[in-house]
Design an enzyme around this catalytic site. Structure first.
Site, PDB file in Angstrom:
ATOM      1  N   GLU A  44       0.833  -1.199   0.000  1.00  0.00           N
ATOM      2  CA  GLU A  44       0.000   0.000   0.000  1.00  0.00           C
ATOM      3  C   GLU A  44       0.873   1.257   0.000  1.00  0.00           C
ATOM      4  O   GLU A  44       1.821   1.387   0.776  1.00  0.00           O
ATOM      5  CB  GLU A  44      -0.876  -0.028   1.253  1.00  0.00           C
ATOM      6  CG  GLU A  44      -1.764   1.178   1.462  1.00  0.00           C
ATOM      7  CD  GLU A  44      -2.595   1.062   2.737  1.00  0.00           C
ATOM      8  OE1 GLU A  44      -3.566   1.826   2.866  1.00  0.00           O
ATOM      9  OE2 GLU A  44      -2.273   0.205   3.598  1.00  0.00           O
ATOM     10  N   LYS A 150      -8.970   2.465  -2.633  1.00  0.00           N
ATOM     11  CA  LYS A 150      -9.332   1.820  -1.381  1.00  0.00           C
ATOM     12  C   LYS A 150     -10.753   2.204  -0.967  1.00  0.00           C
ATOM     13  O   LYS A 150     -11.111   3.382  -0.962  1.00  0.00           O
ATOM     14  CB  LYS A 150      -8.320   2.249  -0.311  1.00  0.00           C
ATOM     15  CG  LYS A 150      -8.433   1.559   1.034  1.00  0.00           C
ATOM     16  CD  LYS A 150      -7.270   2.018   1.911  1.00  0.00           C
ATOM     17  CE  LYS A 150      -7.253   1.346   3.273  1.00  0.00           C
ATOM     18  NZ  LYS A 150      -6.071   1.780   4.073  1.00  0.00           N
ATOM     19  N   CYS A 186      -5.553  -3.139   2.116  1.00  0.00           N
ATOM     20  CA  CYS A 186      -5.467  -3.137   3.587  1.00  0.00           C
ATOM     21  C   CYS A 186      -6.814  -3.199   4.295  1.00  0.00           C
ATOM     22  O   CYS A 186      -7.378  -4.269   4.460  1.00  0.00           O
ATOM     23  CB  CYS A 186      -4.657  -1.927   4.048  1.00  0.00           C
ATOM     24  SG  CYS A 186      -3.858  -2.199   5.664  1.00  0.00           S
ATOM     25  N   LYS A 219       0.113  -9.492  16.632  1.00  0.00           N
ATOM     26  CA  LYS A 219      -0.819  -9.124  15.558  1.00  0.00           C
ATOM     27  C   LYS A 219      -0.734 -10.080  14.378  1.00  0.00           C
ATOM     28  O   LYS A 219      -1.703 -10.252  13.630  1.00  0.00           O
ATOM     29  CB  LYS A 219      -0.532  -7.693  15.096  1.00  0.00           C
ATOM     30  CG  LYS A 219      -1.561  -7.124  14.132  1.00  0.00           C
ATOM     31  CD  LYS A 219      -1.236  -5.672  13.800  1.00  0.00           C
ATOM     32  CE  LYS A 219      -2.266  -5.054  12.886  1.00  0.00           C
ATOM     33  NZ  LYS A 219      -1.947  -3.636  12.572  1.00  0.00           N
ATOM     34  N   SER A 351      23.504   5.177  32.630  1.00  0.00           N
ATOM     35  CA  SER A 351      23.440   5.289  34.087  1.00  0.00           C
ATOM     36  C   SER A 351      23.889   4.027  34.785  1.00  0.00           C
ATOM     37  O   SER A 351      24.048   4.017  36.013  1.00  0.00           O
ATOM     38  CB  SER A 351      21.998   5.586  34.503  1.00  0.00           C
ATOM     39  OG  SER A 351      21.165   4.468  34.200  1.00  0.00           O
ATOM     40  N   GLY A 353      21.860   1.538  34.641  1.00  0.00           N
ATOM     41  CA  GLY A 353      20.570   0.901  34.869  1.00  0.00           C
ATOM     42  C   GLY A 353      20.082   0.132  33.655  1.00  0.00           C
ATOM     43  O   GLY A 353      20.681   0.150  32.577  1.00  0.00           O
ATOM     44  N   ILE A 354      18.935  -0.526  33.833  1.00  0.00           N
ATOM     45  CA  ILE A 354      18.428  -1.440  32.815  1.00  0.00           C
ATOM     46  C   ILE A 354      17.936  -0.710  31.564  1.00  0.00           C
ATOM     47  O   ILE A 354      18.141  -1.178  30.439  1.00  0.00           O
ATOM     48  CB  ILE A 354      17.311  -2.332  33.410  1.00  0.00           C
ATOM     49  CG1 ILE A 354      16.891  -3.416  32.418  1.00  0.00           C
ATOM     50  CG2 ILE A 354      16.125  -1.502  33.853  1.00  0.00           C
ATOM     51  CD1 ILE A 354      17.978  -4.410  32.091  1.00  0.00           C
ATOM     52  N   SER A 356      18.791   2.303  30.140  1.00  0.00           N
ATOM     53  CA  SER A 356      19.844   2.804  29.259  1.00  0.00           C
ATOM     54  C   SER A 356      20.659   1.656  28.672  1.00  0.00           C
ATOM     55  O   SER A 356      21.131   1.726  27.528  1.00  0.00           O
ATOM     56  CB  SER A 356      20.755   3.785  29.999  1.00  0.00           C
ATOM     57  OG  SER A 356      21.427   3.176  31.078  1.00  0.00           O
TER      58      SER A 356
END
Length: 603
Positions: A44, A150, A186, A219, A351, A353-354, A356
């Site tokens: 499309e 469409k 679509c 999906k 940092s 941390g998780i 970053s």
């Protein structure tokens, strides 16, 4: 029974790059012709890119799209592929009886429109200016020989096609190698009746559907079930070709599929990759005297059957599991956003941390180590293990890594403007944001903001501080899924005999902004598994207060979290774009007023 060799091209287009997108079509045509294809189908709006949004309301853009279709037909013939029929999406405008019908009806479904949306060329209030249409062009022999507009224009979630396009009314059926091929676009597949029913009435043997269907987790299963159902209803083989690539906050995941009327999957394309699927279809020959069906436009491209040839094996890609699919979507969305907007590098704060760590690993997978710059910005409250975790991450990823302590900058500011409490905490985040934007302005990188969906939901980010940046890779990823992604990425590396990119310490330690001594996120929030379940029900499922309580959420959590989410709307409006991965992402999916006196406790 004649055999039709069908080629479906999953291509990564760019909105507005008509020449570049046409080049993709020409390359796909060359590959399809080399494979002996009888028909090539592209997604499309492949020629213009998708979604075009309000570009469709500009006469200059529609004119350019129409001209590009004509040039493409001529170029395909000049390339030696004029005998190959090509179906490609583009933007056109309604004309003749169709335009008159649209103008007279005023489309009836609109409540009204402003001057700009009222069709100055149609004379009807609420009709899109210029009567643009989302179309598919059938190219053959150096010219356009067929056109389909469409029918169903989605107006939900991220889609707003109803405000920028007018619907088509006719079905295009093209006879190719003696086989009748119906065309849809679509949303036409998602709605009952319409082109699918018309294809059955027209006795089409093959229904091809051009798509630009954005990625959402799980999906693909929904799409496959839909394709099977529509193939049965059409009593025809159904070929579904989907776009691939990132466009702003959308990611298109490919995964094109061909389904038999009985539901058998005949071919399936790779997810998140450009690919040409070539599949041989044994289809009955079209009726020499096909039924005369109202609003069916028939075009004869070629009547003679296909020559005898060796069959080609149909590709049957295996679907990805959940975390692999999510990682691939984030990598593709990030990489395309960076490249299509002309950047060579991204820049982010590390940092230890998780969040970053996962963002940095995503960036390396999308752009390579040379495309990523990480900066550690320790404050007086940063722990030694946070600094060492950031060092470890950068070494594992092999990126350009720098350390800029912010304590002297914060102290200088406080010496002139005394602050305490939350104001002082936010100052640290804003100094970091200023530092990142300063380096970005000097060197030209795109700054990534590392906030996840859970934090954005409850407003746990500092505006003009850790929220600064041009792109947010984790914007639609809950905190619990950030941890799952880290675990998956490290396990995937081990399975391939590689070193894990994300340090174990970044995954296992308690999350903290480290803006005051011994701070953790759970000082003021429920545990993240509790929080994310509540956010899923409130943000995605749009449950009210009583429904949340009936679903088993604790009253204390509901009252606190709902209030935080509602009060943070103004922050989210100023946030950077990021890839949509769920059914309801912040932005176009969820549109709520900033100024409102409605509170869930008033329900």
């Amino acid at each position: 029974m004649p055999s039709l060799r069908l080629a479906l091209a999953q291509v990564d287009t760019t909105v507005g790059d008509l020449d570049g997108n046409a080049a993709l079509v020409r390359r796909a045509a060359a590959e399809a012709a080399a494979a002996g294809a009888d028909l090539l189908v592209l997604p499309e709006l492949a020629l213009t890119g998708y979604p075009v949004e309000d570009l469709a309301l500009r006469r200059s853009f529609v004119d350019a799209s129409r001209a590009a279709v004509g040039r493409l037909a001529e170029d395909l013939a000049a390339d030696g592929h004029g005998d190959l029929p090509v179906l490609v999406g583009y933007v056109d405008r309604a004309s003749g009886p169709v335009a008159e019908g649209v103008s007279a009806a005023g489309r009836g479904q609109r409540e009204g429109g402003g001057e700009e949306s009222a069709g100055s060329e149609s004379g009807a209030t609420g009709v899109p200016k210029g009567l643009p249409q989302n179309c598919a062009a059938l190219l053959h022999g150096g010219r356009q020989v067929g056109r389909y507009a469409k029918h169903h224009l989605p107006n939900y979630g991220v889609f707003d096609e109803f405000r920028i396009f007018v619907p088509g009314r006719d079905l295009l059926v093209a006879r190719v190698r003696g086989v009748d091929v119906a065309v849809a676009v679509c949303e036409d597949l998602w709605q009952e009746g319409g082109p699918v029913a018309a294809a059955r009435e027209a006795d089409a043997e093959l229904l091809v559907v051009l798509n630009a269907s954005p990625f959402e987790r799980a999906k693909d299963d929904t799409r496959l079930a839909l394709c099977r159902r529509r193939a049965r209803e059409a009593e025809a083989v159904l070929a579904y070709v989907n776009s691939v690539g990132g466009q702003d906050d959308l990611v298109f995941d490919g995964g094109s599929v061909v389904v038999a009327p009985g539901g058998e999957v005949l071919a399936r394309g790779e997810a998140f990759a450009e690919q040409l699927l070539v599949v041989d279809l044994d289809l009955p020959e079209g009726d020499p005297s096909p039924p005369d069906v109202e609003r069916v436009q028939r075009v004869v491209v070629s009547q003679e059957p296909a020559p005898a040839r060796e069959p080609v094996p149909a590709p049957l890609a295996e679907p990805l599991e959940d975390m692999a699919e999510l990682w691939a979507a984030l990598v593709l969305g990030l990489g395309d956003y960076v490249r299509k907007n002309g950047f060579r590098q991204v820049l982010l704060g590390l940092s230890g941390g998780i969040d970053s760590a996962v963002c940095a690993a995503l960036a390396v997978d999308a752009l390579g180590p040379d495309g990523v710059v990480g900066i550690s910005m320790p404050s007086s409250y940063s722990t030694e293990h946070s600094r060492s975790d950031a060092d470890d991450l950068a070494e594992r990823l092999g990126i350009d890594y720098r350390v800029h302590p912010i304590a002297p900058m914060v102290e200088a500011f406080l010496a002139n403007v005394p602050m305490s409490g939350v104001a002082e905490e936010n100052l640290q985040a804003r100094v970091r944001g200023t530092l990142l934007m300063g380096v970005s302005n000097s060197e030209g990188q795109l700054v990534l903001t590392t906030s996840n969906k859970s934090e954005l939901s409850v407003g746990y980010s500092t505006i003009y501080g850790d929220s600064v940046g041009g792109y947010a890779p984790l914007k639609d990823v809950a905190k619990t899924d950030v941890w799952r992604l880290a675990r998956w990425r490290d396990a995937d590396a081990r399975a391939r005999g590689e070193r894990e990119p994300i340090p174990e310490a970044s995954i296992t330690k308690a999350p903290s902004a480290e803006l005051r001594p011994d701070q953790t996120d759970q000082d003021s929030l429920p545990e993240y598994d509790v929080l994310d379940a509540l956010l899923e029900d409130y943000v995605v499922r749009a449950m009210g207060r009583s429904e949340l309580l009936e679903a088993g959420h604790a009253l204390e959590d509901v009252e606190k979290v709902v209030g935080l989410v509602d009060r943070a709307e103004w922050k989210r409006r100023q946030g950077a774009p990021g890839p949509k991965t769920t059914a309801v992402a912040f932005g176009r999916d969820r549109r709520l007023p900033i100024t409102t006196h409605w509170r869930e406790e008033d329900e």
